[in-house]
Design an enzyme around this catalytic site. Structure first.
Site, PDB file in Angstrom:
ATOM      1  N   ASP A 253       0.831  -1.197   0.000  1.00 16.29           N
ATOM      2  CA  ASP A 253       0.000   0.000   0.000  1.00 16.29           C
ATOM      3  C   ASP A 253       0.863   1.244   0.000  1.00 16.29           C
ATOM      4  OD1 ASP A 253      -2.201   1.752   0.675  1.00 16.29           O
ATOM      5  OD2 ASP A 253      -1.392   1.756   2.701  1.00 16.29           O
ATOM      6  N   GLY A 305      -6.342   9.660  -5.917  1.00 17.73           N
ATOM      7  CA  GLY A 305      -7.067  10.884  -5.573  1.00 17.73           C
ATOM      8  C   GLY A 305      -8.573  10.805  -5.674  1.00 17.73           C
ATOM      9  N   SER A 308     -12.995   9.461  -0.898  1.00 17.01           N
ATOM     10  CA  SER A 308     -13.851  10.476  -0.289  1.00 17.01           C
ATOM     11  C   SER A 308     -13.081  11.423   0.624  1.00 17.01           C
ATOM     12  CB  SER A 308     -14.964   9.786   0.510  1.00 17.01           C
ATOM     13  OG  SER A 308     -14.395   8.939   1.489  1.00 17.01           O
ATOM     14  N   CYS A 310      -9.771  12.095   0.256  1.00 18.86           N
ATOM     15  CA  CYS A 310      -8.511  12.450  -0.409  1.00 18.86           C
ATOM     16  C   CYS A 310      -8.485  13.909  -0.815  1.00 18.86           C
ATOM     17  CB  CYS A 310      -8.341  11.666  -1.705  1.00 18.86           C
ATOM     18  SG  CYS A 310      -8.261   9.927  -1.493  1.00 18.86           S
ATOM     19  N   ASP A 343     -10.203   1.487  -6.559  1.00 17.26           N
ATOM     20  CA  ASP A 343     -10.069   1.952  -5.172  1.00 17.26           C
ATOM     21  C   ASP A 343     -10.441   3.416  -5.047  1.00 17.26           C
ATOM     22  OD1 ASP A 343      -9.420   2.370  -2.565  1.00 17.26           O
ATOM     23  OD2 ASP A 343      -7.247   2.271  -2.853  1.00 17.26           O
ATOM     24  N   GLY A 366     -13.998   2.713   1.272  1.00 18.34           N
ATOM     25  CA  GLY A 366     -13.540   3.264   2.544  1.00 18.34           C
ATOM     26  C   GLY A 366     -14.638   4.025   3.254  1.00 18.34           C
ATOM     27  N   GLY A 392      -8.454  10.250   6.290  1.00 21.18           N
ATOM     28  CA  GLY A 392      -7.545   9.792   5.246  1.00 21.18           C
ATOM     29  C   GLY A 392      -6.254   9.320   5.888  1.00 21.18           C
ATOM     30  N   MET A 393      -5.622   8.325   5.284  1.00 25.16           N
ATOM     31  CA  MET A 393      -4.393   7.813   5.883  1.00 25.16           C
ATOM     32  C   MET A 393      -3.214   8.747   5.623  1.00 25.16           C
ATOM     33  SD  MET A 393      -5.823   5.580   7.504  1.00 25.16           S
ATOM     34  CE  MET A 393      -4.358   5.609   8.510  1.00 25.16           C
ATOM     35  N   GLU A 422      -2.400  14.969   2.694  1.00 28.54           N
ATOM     36  CA  GLU A 422      -3.077  14.713   1.411  1.00 28.54           C
ATOM     37  C   GLU A 422      -4.415  14.015   1.663  1.00 28.54           C
ATOM     38  OE1 GLU A 422      -0.743  12.985  -1.744  1.00 28.54           O
ATOM     39  OE2 GLU A 422       1.032  14.121  -1.136  1.00 28.54           O
TER      40      GLU A 422
HETATM   41  P1  XMP Z   1     -13.441   6.016  -0.466  1.00 25.04           P
HETATM   42  O1  XMP Z   1     -13.945   6.960  -1.518  1.00 25.04           O
HETATM   43  O2  XMP Z   1     -14.101   4.682  -0.564  1.00 25.04           O
HETATM   44  O3  XMP Z   1     -11.887   5.793  -0.819  1.00 25.04           O
HETATM   45  O4  XMP Z   1     -13.493   6.599   0.895  1.00 25.04           O
HETATM   46  C1  XMP Z   1     -11.061   4.996  -0.042  1.00 25.04           C
HETATM   47  C2  XMP Z   1      -9.644   5.061  -0.562  1.00 25.04           C
HETATM   48  O5  XMP Z   1      -9.079   6.357  -0.412  1.00 25.04           O
HETATM   49  C3  XMP Z   1      -7.654   6.246  -0.393  1.00 25.04           C
HETATM   50  N1  XMP Z   1      -7.127   7.039   0.718  1.00 25.04           N
HETATM   51  C4  XMP Z   1      -6.513   8.225   0.581  1.00 25.04           C
HETATM   52  N2  XMP Z   1      -6.179   8.924  -0.530  1.00 25.04           N
HETATM   53  N3  XMP Z   1      -5.274  10.634   0.842  1.00 25.04           N
HETATM   54  C5  XMP Z   1      -5.553  10.137  -0.399  1.00 25.04           C
HETATM   55  O6  XMP Z   1      -5.221  10.792  -1.404  1.00 25.04           O
HETATM   56  C6  XMP Z   1      -5.576   9.982   1.996  1.00 25.04           C
HETATM   57  O7  XMP Z   1      -5.331  10.474   3.090  1.00 25.04           O
HETATM   58  C7  XMP Z   1      -6.216   8.713   1.861  1.00 25.04           C
HETATM   59  N4  XMP Z   1      -6.648   7.789   2.754  1.00 25.04           N
HETATM   60  C8  XMP Z   1      -7.193   6.774   2.030  1.00 25.04           C
HETATM   61  C9  XMP Z   1      -7.317   4.789  -0.243  1.00 25.04           C
HETATM   62  O8  XMP Z   1      -6.892   4.302  -1.496  1.00 25.04           O
HETATM   63  C10 XMP Z   1      -8.655   4.187   0.199  1.00 25.04           C
HETATM   64  O9  XMP Z   1      -8.784   2.834  -0.101  1.00 25.04           O
END
Ligand code: XMP
Length: 485
Positions: A253, A305, A308, A310, A343, A366, A392-393, A422
């Site tokens: 990841d 990107g 939700s 991101c 994803d 997510g 977001g991670m 991010e």
């Molecule tokens: P959804 O739309 O289902 O997307 O909430 C989940 C996915 O978002 C990604 N993800 C991130 N992308 N900054 C990003 O640009 C973040 O902080 C972040 N956190 C998660 C990841 O691929 C996840 O599965």
């Protein structure tokens, strides 16, 4: 250099930019649709849905619920390798045909110690062993509930060997079921001829088997689970622990998976653990898919990107609209026989159907699942309504938490200032149990498949045609000109 050529003549599209064209269907009902799919080269699921490896989405409770419903959970990596491996073990122990390594206790230890072990290992009973490791009884919470003292030795309260119902290791499931029923007992230790413990079959596991007939299981009847790893050297060891604990899938990841760092790590993981099933990502282009597939990926996550939470596209200027990313990568993925995981960006059934129709084999979700009972995120009440926290991670607070886990210390305020987030911290409405959310999502997918005349995923890929829509078409697509109640 001709700078004008730097702009692609194509327009990047995402889910809301298109609709699937309805086509003649020979499918009598949405229940006649098969939604099963390959999550990775060697893992199939009834529901093509993965819960995201985010710390407000997937820990063991979510992973168990996802696998029971027929999908799969991917455990996040923002905790120590030991704790992440424990989460894997919790999922693998949640149900099985035969518990291969039941929790045991020595007969001379105290009942207090036995209760502590039951609590720590989250089990309702222990197989009791003598000093030579032979089965000499079983101790359950029923035996201890009204005990005058917990200082008594286990041997005084256990059901002893002479009253114990046991079976040989080769017993079939129907035979075990009949035996458990005939004696009205809950646990059946499997005992070798020399008295040693070979395993355990429980009434609970047999019941769960009936309740969740389509769950995602391994060859030993245990729920399947994936776990995320990063790209640092230490992650090789983390991966080893996760695999030893029973992880079925590693998810490499990294936000920018089309990088030498990710490709190098993927090669190292494949070299160190050749049997491991590895999903890698995230990428957004066919070149990214090709490079990861050639480095050995068993599945590839598409999406930069689109999530939700991101803000990568805003902060860095980089990304690719999700539907085009899938559409443009699907052919390469099919040619290289590597399943794509879409994803990010799935908010409802229609998005799921479009992602799969565009060529994905599964989707990762997510934010939508962060609102369920099973997510680890905190609950908050606002204006009398319940919400759950999602982050977001790559958000500020997640970055700080990661530093704290890595460095085993509290992070200084100056470190907070150095983070360039991010992702964002947010709340989502509480949505009830994950099984109900999945039911709605998959209900939409099933209907969506009948609209394009597809009874399975291969036919969906074959039959799907998209039409681009305008802002007016998008407005027409939702409920409009009415007051919703
Ligand atoms: P959804 O739309 O289902 O997307 O909430 C989940 C996915 O978002 C990604 N993800 C991130 N992308 N900054 C990003 O640009 C973040 O902080 C972040 N956190 C998660 C990841 O691929 C996840 O599965």
């Amino acid at each position: 250099m001709n700078f004008q050529e730097k702009v692609s003549p194509q327009t990047g599209l995402t889910f809301d930019d298109v609709l699937l064209v309805p086509r003649r269907s020979r499918i009598p009902s949405r229940h006649a649709v098969d939604t099963s799919s390959r999550i990775s080269r060697n893992i199939r699921c009834r529901l093509p849905i993965l819960s995201a490896n985010m710390d407000t989405v997937t820990e063991a409770t979510m992973a168990v619920a996802m696998a029971r419903a027929g999908g799969m959970g991917i455990l996040h990596r923002f905790l120590s390798p030991e704790r992440q491996a424990q989460e894997v073990a919790r999922v693998k122990r949640a149900e099985s045909l035969v518990v291969a390594d039941p929790v045991t206790i020595r007969q001379d230890l105290s009942v207090a110690r036995a209760l502590q072990t039951m609590h720590e290992r989250e089990v309702g009973g222990l197989v009791v062993l003598d000093s030579e490791d032979r089965v000499c009884g079983i101790l359950t919470r029923r035996d201890t509930a009204l005990a005058p003292s917990t200082e008594l030795p286990v041997s005084e309260l256990m059901t002893p060997r002479e009253r114990l119902i046991t079976a040989p290791p080769g017993i079939s499931l129907p035979e075990a079921r009949a035996l458990l029923h005939a004696h009205r007992v809950e646990k059946l230790p499997l005992v070798e001829e020399d008295g040693r413990l070979a395993g355990l079959i429980t009434a609970q596991d047999i019941l769960k088997l009936q309740q969740h007939p389509h769950s995602t299981k391994d060859e030993r009847g245990r729920l399947r689970v994936g776990a995320a790893v990063g790209v640092r050297a230490a992650d090789i060891e983390r991966a080893g622990r996760l695999l030893a604990a029973g992880a079925d899938l590693l998810v490499l990841d990294i936000a920018h998976g089309h990088s030498d760092l990710a490709i190098g790590m993927l090669r190292s993981l494949k070299a160190e653990y050749p049997q491991a099933e590895i999903m890698a990502g995230n990428v957004a282009t066919p070149e990214g898919v090709r490079d990861l597939a050639e480095a050995g990926a068993d599945a590839i996550k598409i999406g930069v990107g689109s999530g939700s939470i991101c803000i990568t596209r805003v902060v860095t200027g980089s990304g690719y609209p999700q539907l085009s990313a899938i559409l443009e990568s699907a052919e390469v993925a099919q040619a290289l026989d590597v399943p794509l995981v879409s994803d990010g960006g799935v908010r409802q059934g229609g998005d799921l159907t479009k992602a799969l129709a565009a060529g994905a084999s599964s989707v990762m979700v997510g934010g939508l699942l962060a609102g369920t009972t099973e997510s680890p995120g905190a609950s908050v009440i606002r204006d009398g309504r319940r919400y759950k926290v999602v982050r977001g991670m790559a958000s500020l607070s997640a970055n700080v938490s990661r530093l704290e886990v890595d460095q085993h210390r509290e992070v200084d305020p100056e470190d907070w200032e150095r983070v360039v987030p991010e992702g964002v911290e947010a709340t989502v409405p509480y949505r009830g149990d994950v099984a109900d959310v999945l039911y709605q999502l998959v209900g939409g997918l099933r209907s969506g498949m009948t609209y394009v005349g597809a009874s399975n995923l291969a036919e969906l890929w074959e039959n799907a045609r998209f039409v681009r829509i305008t802002g007016a078409g998008f407005k027409e697509s939702g409920s409009h000109d009415v007051q919703r109640i």
